[in-house]
Write a protein that holds these residues in place. Sequence first.
Motif, PDB file in Angstrom:
ATOM      1  N   TRP A   1       0.812  -1.206   0.000  1.00 42.23           N
ATOM      2  CA  TRP A   1       0.000   0.000   0.000  1.00 42.23           C
ATOM      3  C   TRP A   1       0.851   1.264   0.000  1.00 42.23           C
ATOM      4  O   TRP A   1       0.597   2.187  -0.773  1.00 42.23           O
ATOM      5  N   GLU A   2       1.850   1.332   0.854  1.00 41.70           N
ATOM      6  CA  GLU A   2       2.649   2.557   0.943  1.00 41.70           C
ATOM      7  C   GLU A   2       3.359   2.855  -0.371  1.00 41.70           C
ATOM      8  O   GLU A   2       3.433   4.014  -0.797  1.00 41.70           O
ATOM      9  N   GLU A   3       3.853   1.809  -1.039  1.00 39.22           N
ATOM     10  CA  GLU A   3       4.504   2.027  -2.329  1.00 39.22           C
ATOM     11  C   GLU A   3       3.488   2.479  -3.376  1.00 39.22           C
ATOM     12  O   GLU A   3       3.792   3.312  -4.244  1.00 39.22           O
ATOM     13  N   LEU A   4       2.289   1.951  -3.308  1.00 33.00           N
ATOM     14  CA  LEU A   4       1.229   2.385  -4.223  1.00 33.00           C
ATOM     15  C   LEU A   4       0.959   3.870  -4.030  1.00 33.00           C
ATOM     16  O   LEU A   4       0.842   4.626  -5.011  1.00 33.00           O
ATOM     17  N   PHE A   5       0.875   4.304  -2.782  1.00 37.70           N
ATOM     18  CA  PHE A   5       0.592   5.714  -2.511  1.00 37.70           C
ATOM     19  C   PHE A   5       1.754   6.600  -2.986  1.00 37.70           C
ATOM     20  O   PHE A   5       1.530   7.665  -3.575  1.00 37.70           O
ATOM     21  N   ARG A   6       2.980   6.165  -2.740  1.00 39.21           N
ATOM     22  CA  ARG A   6       4.140   6.950  -3.187  1.00 39.21           C
ATOM     23  C   ARG A   6       4.157   7.083  -4.704  1.00 39.21           C
ATOM     24  O   ARG A   6       4.432   8.156  -5.250  1.00 39.21           O
ATOM     25  N   THR A   7       3.821   5.985  -5.383  1.00 41.69           N
ATOM     26  CA  THR A   7       3.807   6.011  -6.845  1.00 41.69           C
ATOM     27  C   THR A   7       2.724   6.953  -7.354  1.00 41.69           C
ATOM     28  O   THR A   7       2.940   7.715  -8.313  1.00 41.69           O
ATOM     29  N   ALA A   8       1.561   6.927  -6.712  1.00 45.15           N
ATOM     30  CA  ALA A   8       0.468   7.822  -7.125  1.00 45.15           C
ATOM     31  C   ALA A   8       0.839   9.278  -6.903  1.00 45.15           C
ATOM     32  O   ALA A   8       0.534  10.143  -7.747  1.00 45.15           O
ATOM     33  N   ARG A   9       1.506   9.576  -5.782  1.00 42.11           N
ATOM     34  CA  ARG A   9       1.932  10.960  -5.541  1.00 42.11           C
ATOM     35  C   ARG A   9       2.940  11.406  -6.591  1.00 42.11           C
ATOM     36  O   ARG A   9       2.874  12.530  -7.107  1.00 42.11           O
ATOM     37  N   ALA A  10       3.867  10.519  -6.930  1.00 45.29           N
ATOM     38  CA  ALA A  10       4.886  10.857  -7.923  1.00 45.29           C
ATOM     39  C   ALA A  10       4.286  11.048  -9.311  1.00 45.29           C
ATOM     40  O   ALA A  10       4.858  11.764 -10.145  1.00 45.29           O
ATOM     41  N   GLY A  11       3.142  10.413  -9.551  1.00 44.06           N
ATOM     42  CA  GLY A  11       2.515  10.498 -10.867  1.00 44.06           C
ATOM     43  C   GLY A  11       1.487  11.588 -11.011  1.00 44.06           C
ATOM     44  O   GLY A  11       0.792  11.660 -12.041  1.00 44.06           O
ATOM     45  N   ARG A  12       1.367  12.448 -10.010  1.00 43.97           N
ATOM     46  CA  ARG A  12       0.398  13.531 -10.109  1.00 43.97           C
ATOM     47  C   ARG A  12       0.678  14.370 -11.350  1.00 43.97           C
ATOM     48  O   ARG A  12       1.814  14.675 -11.670  1.00 43.97           O
ATOM     49  N   GLY A  13      -0.413  14.722 -12.010  1.00 45.37           N
ATOM     50  CA  GLY A  13      -0.302  15.389 -13.298  1.00 45.37           C
ATOM     51  C   GLY A  13      -0.599  14.414 -14.429  1.00 45.37           C
ATOM     52  O   GLY A  13      -1.056  14.820 -15.499  1.00 45.37           O
ATOM     53  N   ARG A  14      -0.336  13.128 -14.172  1.00 41.31           N
ATOM     54  CA  ARG A  14      -0.701  12.080 -15.143  1.00 41.31           C
ATOM     55  C   ARG A  14      -1.836  11.208 -14.622  1.00 41.31           C
ATOM     56  O   ARG A  14      -2.583  10.638 -15.418  1.00 41.31           O
ATOM     57  N   VAL A  15      -1.931  11.072 -13.305  1.00 39.18           N
ATOM     58  CA  VAL A  15      -3.073  10.376 -12.702  1.00 39.18           C
ATOM     59  C   VAL A  15      -3.627  11.246 -11.588  1.00 39.18           C
ATOM     60  O   VAL A  15      -2.891  11.984 -10.930  1.00 39.18           O
ATOM     61  N   GLU A  16      -4.927  11.154 -11.395  1.00 36.19           N
ATOM     62  CA  GLU A  16      -5.606  11.863 -10.321  1.00 36.19           C
ATOM     63  C   GLU A  16      -6.382  10.841  -9.509  1.00 36.19           C
ATOM     64  O   GLU A  16      -7.304  10.190 -10.026  1.00 36.19           O
ATOM     65  N   VAL A  17      -5.992  10.636  -8.268  1.00 27.93           N
ATOM     66  CA  VAL A  17      -6.667   9.659  -7.413  1.00 27.93           C
ATOM     67  C   VAL A  17      -7.993  10.247  -6.947  1.00 27.93           C
ATOM     68  O   VAL A  17      -8.031  11.255  -6.242  1.00 27.93           O
ATOM     69  N   VAL A  18      -9.083   9.613  -7.369  1.00 26.02           N
ATOM     70  CA  VAL A  18     -10.423  10.113  -7.036  1.00 26.02           C
ATOM     71  C   VAL A  18     -11.246   9.099  -6.259  1.00 26.02           C
ATOM     72  O   VAL A  18     -12.345   9.413  -5.815  1.00 26.02           O
ATOM     73  N   GLY A  19     -10.728   7.867  -6.103  1.00 24.84           N
ATOM     74  CA  GLY A  19     -11.511   6.850  -5.421  1.00 24.84           C
ATOM     75  C   GLY A  19     -10.640   5.790  -4.790  1.00 24.84           C
ATOM     76  O   GLY A  19      -9.460   5.634  -5.128  1.00 24.84           O
ATOM     77  N   VAL A  20     -11.227   5.053  -3.859  1.00 23.81           N
ATOM     78  CA  VAL A  20     -10.590   3.872  -3.267  1.00 23.81           C
ATOM     79  C   VAL A  20     -11.653   2.787  -3.174  1.00 23.81           C
ATOM     80  O   VAL A  20     -12.792   3.050  -2.796  1.00 23.81           O
ATOM     81  N   MET A  21     -11.278   1.562  -3.559  1.00 26.39           N
ATOM     82  CA  MET A  21     -12.255   0.488  -3.627  1.00 26.39           C
ATOM     83  C   MET A  21     -11.673  -0.821  -3.129  1.00 26.39           C
ATOM     84  O   MET A  21     -10.461  -0.983  -3.003  1.00 26.39           O
TER      85      MET A  21
END
Length: 374
Positions: free
Chosen positions: A150-170
């Motif tokens: 999970w923590e690596e997933l979150f770090r990757t999402a933060r690093a990818g801001r501008g290309r991905v926008e986290v809008v949900g969790v499922m």
Amino acid sequence: MTTLLPAPRVTLSRLHAPTLQTIPEAVAENVRRVRATCSARIMAVVKADGYGHGAVTVAEAAVAAGAEWLGVTDVADAVALRDAGFTVPILSWLNPSGADAETAAALRIDVAVGSVEELRQLIADAVDPVRVHLHLDTGMARGGCPLDDWEELFRTARAGRGRVEVVGVMGHLPRADEADPRANAAAVLRFRHGRDAVLRAGFGPVLVHLAATSGALTDPGTHFDMVRIGAGLVGIDPSGATTLAGAARWTAPVVHSALVPAGTAVGYGGAHITERETHLSVVGVGYADGIPRELAAEAAVAIDGARYPIVGRVSMDQIVIDTGAVPVPRGTVATVFGPEGGVVPSVQEWARWAGSIPHTVVTGIGARVQRSVA
């Protein structure tokens, strides 16, 4: 000079074609049933061509009845819904051949990612931002990001801001079909921890969703911001705890009938031997059309208010029914299953006869069976 005469006109005798008729009002009723149990938003999941009932038909009925989202297997399915005119939010969360980032961004199709690898690939492919739902494994081990990642997933999402926008969790409930909140308590707790971790990681606000049909109908603690209704749209509660409206009727013609003596072997291998003089009728559907090949002895179809058993082995294109003393003319329409109840078999009965689940019955109906809408 030779005069060519027109070919004689041939009039063909047409029978009722094998047909699966979808009933939109039943879909709408099932959405209303879910709405009565929870205040969360409703996602209508129309994967597998709307569970065999027609994705566009089911989606139209569900949205008209109050579903705010649509859910599909992959981005291509979402594109088909956009082409059909749907403007509501759509989530694609399996993407077996990978997600088309460019199309998802252009058509505002949300994409779920369940691993660090998936997310990295999506970020690499994206030019314009893609709306992403982080899919967390809550105990099923059938997709979703494992707890240790999970923590690596979150770090990757933060690093990818501008290309991905986290809008949900499922997530998914691993034992929702048990209709017992205690069976999923550990999964719900893990999901709550996951949701909180997403918020602490700096993402928010996010749309939080966990429950599918059974959870939505039986466990308020799983509702969160949205519930995902798939099988429930077409009348299937996997838990068996509630009765929903069947949303399809499958009919097929009798193509041959005969009076046979006692001792007649029926079908391949003579698996059934008649015990008396009886009428046998051939119905024009078989395992190529979705009739399960292995069936319990009580498997049957309905004709004119009576239920008649299937005898002998299911063939690729045909089944044989025993109508006893009742002669059934060629062209008579048999109902394989339907919502009427009584003598008309239900999808749930067919699942029991096949030793399977209703989902496999409705999604296994073949392309030769015509589709119509009530």
